[in-house]
Design a protein around this motif. Sequence first.
Motif, PDB file in Angstrom:
ATOM      1  N   TYR A 105       0.233  -5.381  -9.643  1.00  0.00           N
ATOM      2  CA  TYR A 105       1.043  -4.347 -10.306  1.00  0.00           C
ATOM      3  C   TYR A 105       2.176  -4.988 -11.107  1.00  0.00           C
ATOM      4  N   ILE A 108       1.538  -6.614 -14.581  1.00  0.00           N
ATOM      5  CA  ILE A 108       1.270  -5.730 -15.729  1.00  0.00           C
ATOM      6  C   ILE A 108       2.555  -5.586 -16.539  1.00  0.00           C
ATOM      7  N   GLN A 112       3.282  -0.443 -19.537  1.00  0.00           N
ATOM      8  CA  GLN A 112       2.014  -0.027 -18.935  1.00  0.00           C
ATOM      9  C   GLN A 112       2.178   0.201 -17.440  1.00  0.00           C
ATOM     10  N   ARG A 113       3.008  -0.619 -16.810  1.00  0.00           N
ATOM     11  CA  ARG A 113       3.250  -0.487 -15.374  1.00  0.00           C
ATOM     12  C   ARG A 113       3.887   0.872 -15.069  1.00  0.00           C
ATOM     13  N   ARG A 114       4.814   1.308 -15.904  1.00  0.00           N
ATOM     14  CA  ARG A 114       5.469   2.601 -15.709  1.00  0.00           C
ATOM     15  C   ARG A 114       4.457   3.747 -15.788  1.00  0.00           C
ATOM     16  N   ARG A 115       3.534   3.661 -16.752  1.00  0.00           N
ATOM     17  CA  ARG A 115       2.501   4.701 -16.875  1.00  0.00           C
ATOM     18  C   ARG A 115       1.569   4.693 -15.662  1.00  0.00           C
ATOM     19  N   LEU A 116       1.225   3.518 -15.202  1.00  0.00           N
ATOM     20  CA  LEU A 116       0.381   3.401 -14.014  1.00  0.00           C
ATOM     21  C   LEU A 116       1.088   3.985 -12.795  1.00  0.00           C
ATOM     22  N   PHE A 117       2.364   3.720 -12.679  1.00  0.00           N
ATOM     23  CA  PHE A 117       3.153   4.257 -11.576  1.00  0.00           C
ATOM     24  C   PHE A 117       3.163   5.790 -11.611  1.00  0.00           C
ATOM     25  N   LEU A 119       0.945   7.738 -12.993  1.00  0.00           N
ATOM     26  CA  LEU A 119      -0.403   8.188 -12.651  1.00  0.00           C
ATOM     27  C   LEU A 119      -0.613   8.148 -11.136  1.00  0.00           C
ATOM     28  N   ALA A 120      -0.207   7.066 -10.493  1.00  0.00           N
ATOM     29  CA  ALA A 120      -0.380   6.938  -9.057  1.00  0.00           C
ATOM     30  C   ALA A 120       0.404   8.012  -8.318  1.00  0.00           C
TER      31      ALA A 120
END
Length: 127
Positions: A105, A108, A112-117, A119-120
């Motif tokens: 994580y 990244i 992009q990491r913020r968007r993944l966070f 989403l999670a």
Amino acid sequence: MKHPVDVHVGRRVRHRRWMVGMTQQQLGDIVGIKFQQIQKYETGMNRISASRLWDIAQALDVSISFFFEGFGADETAAEAPMVQGDIQRGDLLADKEALELVRSYYSIPEAQRRRLFDLARVLSEVA
């Protein structure tokens, strides 16, 4: 008998070592001890002296206080019996899959990491 402080500090050493992708052998080589001693520190079987903790903190690029973070909150939890299915903070840090996920994580790029966070978080609320 293991002291709760020694167990907590050992867990934090193991957690940080895994986070930086270092083996017990590598850490032992850096601080000038055998990997078996690192194992004993990480399980809380042996206490870490102040000077050795300083060396380990330097090797893992953290402050000494890192190893004591969360101890006040974990103190009562560590002494309480674990209920089947409970996930305690210390157990999560001992999970290699969880640590690999965290390490991946943070590799990244931040946007992009913020968007993944986000989403999670949404997926966990749906589950």
